[in-house]
Design a protein around this motif. Structure first.
Motif, mmCIF file in Angstrom:
data_model
loop_
_atom_site.group_PDB
_atom_site.id
_atom_site.type_symbol
_atom_site.label_atom_id
_atom_site.label_comp_id
_atom_site.label_asym_id
_atom_site.label_seq_id
_atom_site.Cartn_x
_atom_site.Cartn_y
_atom_site.Cartn_z
ATOM 1 N N ARG A 108 0.845 -1.207 0.000
ATOM 2 C CA ARG A 108 0.000 0.000 0.000
ATOM 3 C C ARG A 108 0.878 1.254 0.000
ATOM 4 O O ARG A 108 0.638 2.189 -0.764
ATOM 5 C CB ARG A 108 -0.883 -0.027 1.250
ATOM 6 N N GLU A 109 1.920 1.240 0.823
ATOM 7 C CA GLU A 109 2.785 2.417 0.902
ATOM 8 C C GLU A 109 3.610 2.582 -0.366
ATOM 9 O O GLU A 109 3.874 3.707 -0.797
ATOM 10 C CB GLU A 109 3.689 2.321 2.138
ATOM 11 N N HIS A 110 3.990 1.467 -0.992
ATOM 12 C CA HIS A 110 4.705 1.563 -2.274
ATOM 13 C C HIS A 110 3.810 2.261 -3.304
ATOM 14 O O HIS A 110 4.244 3.154 -4.036
ATOM 15 C CB HIS A 110 5.116 0.164 -2.747
ATOM 16 N N ALA A 111 2.524 1.875 -3.333
ATOM 17 C CA ALA A 111 1.578 2.498 -4.273
ATOM 18 C C ALA A 111 1.378 3.978 -3.930
ATOM 19 O O ALA A 111 1.274 4.823 -4.820
ATOM 20 C CB ALA A 111 0.247 1.751 -4.259
ATOM 21 N N LEU A 112 1.314 4.290 -2.637
ATOM 22 C CA LEU A 112 1.155 5.694 -2.220
ATOM 23 C C LEU A 112 2.366 6.527 -2.629
ATOM 24 O O LEU A 112 2.219 7.623 -3.184
ATOM 25 C CB LEU A 112 0.977 5.772 -0.690
ATOM 26 N N HIS B 123 10.177 10.781 0.836
ATOM 27 C CA HIS B 123 10.843 10.073 1.937
ATOM 28 C C HIS B 123 9.890 8.986 2.414
ATOM 29 O O HIS B 123 8.667 9.146 2.305
ATOM 30 C CB HIS B 123 11.112 11.028 3.106
ATOM 31 N N ALA B 124 10.428 7.898 2.972
ATOM 32 C CA ALA B 124 9.559 6.857 3.536
ATOM 33 C C ALA B 124 10.203 6.251 4.773
ATOM 34 O O ALA B 124 11.424 6.088 4.831
ATOM 35 C CB ALA B 124 9.293 5.764 2.501
ATOM 36 N N ALA B 125 9.353 5.942 5.771
ATOM 37 C CA ALA B 125 9.831 5.314 7.006
ATOM 38 C C ALA B 125 8.922 4.150 7.365
ATOM 39 O O ALA B 125 7.750 4.380 7.595
ATOM 40 C CB ALA B 125 9.828 6.342 8.153
ATOM 41 N N PRO B 126 9.363 2.903 7.416
ATOM 42 C CA PRO B 126 10.703 2.500 7.031
ATOM 43 C C PRO B 126 10.860 2.257 5.531
ATOM 44 O O PRO B 126 11.985 2.080 5.076
ATOM 45 C CB PRO B 126 10.889 1.178 7.803
ATOM 46 N N GLY B 127 9.763 2.236 4.781
ATOM 47 C CA GLY B 127 9.865 1.932 3.353
ATOM 48 C C GLY B 127 10.224 0.483 3.113
ATOM 49 O O GLY B 127 10.119 -0.356 4.028
ATOM 50 N N ASN B 128 10.620 0.171 1.895
ATOM 51 C CA ASN B 128 11.064 -1.189 1.533
ATOM 52 C C ASN B 128 11.930 -1.059 0.276
ATOM 53 O O ASN B 128 12.053 0.045 -0.267
ATOM 54 C CB ASN B 128 9.856 -2.131 1.371
ATOM 55 N N ILE C 253 4.497 -3.419 -10.180
ATOM 56 C CA ILE C 253 4.890 -4.379 -9.145
ATOM 57 C C ILE C 253 5.213 -3.614 -7.877
ATOM 58 O O ILE C 253 6.080 -2.732 -7.871
ATOM 59 C CB ILE C 253 6.063 -5.242 -9.616
ATOM 60 N N TYR C 254 4.449 -3.899 -6.833
ATOM 61 C CA TYR C 254 4.677 -3.238 -5.554
ATOM 62 C C TYR C 254 5.310 -4.229 -4.588
ATOM 63 O O TYR C 254 4.850 -5.370 -4.466
ATOM 64 C CB TYR C 254 3.353 -2.719 -4.985
ATOM 65 N N HIS C 255 6.329 -3.771 -3.891
ATOM 66 C CA HIS C 255 6.977 -4.615 -2.888
ATOM 67 C C HIS C 255 6.192 -4.537 -1.587
ATOM 68 O O HIS C 255 5.816 -3.448 -1.147
ATOM 69 C CB HIS C 255 8.412 -4.142 -2.641
ATOM 70 N N ALA C 256 5.933 -5.692 -0.978
ATOM 71 C CA ALA C 256 5.186 -5.702 0.283
ATOM 72 C C ALA C 256 6.054 -6.203 1.426
ATOM 73 O O ALA C 256 6.008 -5.669 2.526
ATOM 74 C CB ALA C 256 3.933 -6.561 0.140
ATOM 75 N N ALA C 257 6.858 -7.249 1.176
ATOM 76 C CA ALA C 257 7.782 -7.744 2.199
ATOM 77 C C ALA C 257 8.994 -8.349 1.498
ATOM 78 O O ALA C 257 9.055 -9.559 1.284
ATOM 79 C CB ALA C 257 7.113 -8.771 3.101
ATOM 80 N N THR C 258 9.902 -7.477 1.107
ATOM 81 C CA THR C 258 11.122 -7.946 0.440
ATOM 82 C C THR C 258 12.323 -7.315 1.128
ATOM 83 O O THR C 258 12.180 -6.315 1.830
ATOM 84 C CB THR C 258 11.169 -7.516 -1.047
#
Ligand code: AMP
Ligand code: GLY
Length: 424
Positions: A11-15, A29-34, A360-365
């Motif tokens: 969701r945050e990757h898409a945002l 910026h993103a915290a913690p991001g991926n 392609i969005y990363h969710a847990a990588t």
């Protein structure tokens, strides 16, 4: 303009991706991001529950707007924490976020506001809840822990025995403070939809509805998950039903929140059951849905950042949101053992070339030595877009075929029903 997104999932990757395309050309910026987010934003390793560290980061880096992905920081009061320092944040106050943080609060609010929803009773003692179940003649019932219980607090119980087991589990202490109270409600039948609106407390800006898939296996079998896929828009939802959702569910809820001094700003998500008697509210969330956001934002043509800034200025009146006519389908790739466990550290291949019309969005990588590895249960979100559901779906599944990691699991029936409706 500098923007910070709090969170590190799909969701945050898409945002981040939607905000980064703003004509205001924000520095992201993103915290913690991926690792996916790190391609387009500066990431900083601050956990989402460290509200003070997030605030200090925003202050030190002169962040103009912070956007919160997950519910926990909002329920914990991150908005107030930022406001104290005069920092701008997109998301509701702690008082308004209770609409997700407490099912008892949310059900009582709906009752006072006259929002159509399942009939319910609330209990703070196990014996009282058990006594109530004995008087109940009609099953199934739905048993819900009051607070956030990592997606495990809701049981649709077909029999009294099952309901008693669920009540016992909630009061066992397993869910901590989230299990101090309980809601027992009527089970509703129908089709579920996720409705998102952006609101400045008075005006609402409806986003397109989406549907998610909560069970792990095809045909809605197996245990519940955080979400195995989604699609949008919903061709089965009549415009009149959608309008009724806004008028009968969303607006009265916002009015009631304002009335009790908990005016809501941000993104309000209503989980709705479209029943034979019209739409009824199942629950509210105080943030964007995951994985629904991944099928909604790629189709947004308006400037998300401008809309979020306008929300904070209470300036949504007269604004409109424009959407591409495309359809979008998201397939979640999960790791081996999910949802009971998740396999970590498996190497992911096939992410280098993203076909056209696919996100392609990363969710847990995680990224190690130049390669991506699994780092949790829901690993990647593969979104296909196209002028029809059939095309969007075909693109998503073709892209899935190109991605590999040991034990990778996914549903093969995401949006299948939508495609069949399209063919009629
Ligand atoms: P909630 O956390 O309240 O959204 O519940 C999670 C899921 O449980 C929902 O998405 C529904 O699939 C199901 N659910 C919740 N409440 C009801 C209800 N009253 N009737 C039928 N299903 C429900
Ligand atoms: N897709 C369900 C949720 O975000 O809560």
């Amino acid at each position: 303009m500098k923007v910070l997104v709090v969170g590190g999932g799909g969701r945050e990757h898409a945002l981040v991706e939607a905000l980064a395309t703003s004509p205001l050309q924000p520095e992201m910026h993103a915290a913690p991001g991926n690792p996916g987010i790190a391609r387009i934003a500066q990431t900083v390793d601050i956990p989402t529950d460290d509200l003070v560290a997030l605030r200090n980061y925003a202050k030190d880096n002169e962040i103009d707007l912070t956007v919160v992905g997950p519910e926990a920081p909002l329920i914990g009061g991150i908005a107030e924490c930022f406001w104290e320092e005069g920092l701008k944040i997109f998301g509701p106050s702690r008082a308004a976020a209770r609409i997700e943080g407490s099912k008892v609060f949310s059900k009582e609010l709906m009752r006072h506001a006259g929002v159509p929803s399942a009939d319910f009773e609330a209990f703070d003692r196990e014996e009282a809840a058990m006594a109530y179940l004995r008087t109940r003649t009609r099953y199934p019932v739905v048993v819900k822990a009051d607070g956030i219980a990592a997606g495990k607090g809701v049981t649709v119980a077909r029999t009294r025995e099952e309901a008693e087991g669920a009540v016992r589990e909630v009061f066992s202490g397993r869910f901590g403070a989230a299990g101090e109270r309980i809601v027992i409600e009527e089970a509703l039948e129908g089709r579920e939809a996720s409705i998102f609106v952006m609101t400045d407390g008075v005006n609402i800006l409806p986003f397109l509805p989406a549907q998610d898939y909560k069970r792990i296996y095809d045909g809605d079998e197996g245990p519940n998950t955080g979400g195995m896929g989604a699609y949008s828009p919903l061709m089965w939802m009549e415009p009149a039903t959608y309008a009724a959702t806004l008028e009968q569910i969303i607006r009265p809820t916002l009015r009631q929140l304002a009335l009790i001094g908990a005016s809501y700003t941000g993104l309000l998500y209503a989980g709705v059951m479209v029943t034979a008697d019209g739409p009824k509210a199942l629950e509210f969330n105080c943030r964007f849905g995951d994985p629904e956001t991944q099928v909604v934002l790629p189709r947004l043509e308006s400037d998300l950042l401008e809309l979020m800034l306008a929300t904070n200025e209470e300036d949504l009146a007269g604004r409109e949101v424009t959407w591409s006519a495309d359809k979008a389908v998201c397939v979640v790739l999960a790791s081996e053992g999910y949802p009971e466990t998740s396999s970590l550290g498996d190497e992911i291949t096939g992410l280098a070339d993203v076909p056209s019309g696919v996100y392609i969005y990363h969710a847990a990588t995680e990224e190690k030595d130049g390669a991506f590895h699994t780092a949790g249960g829901r690993v990647l979100n593969v979104v296909g877009t196209g002028s029809t559901v059939m095309e969007a779906r075909a693109r998503a599944y073709a892209a899935v075929e190109g991605i590999h990691f040991p034990g990778m699991q996914y549903r093969t029936d995401i949006a299948l029903e939508a495609m069949e409706l399209e063919e009629l």
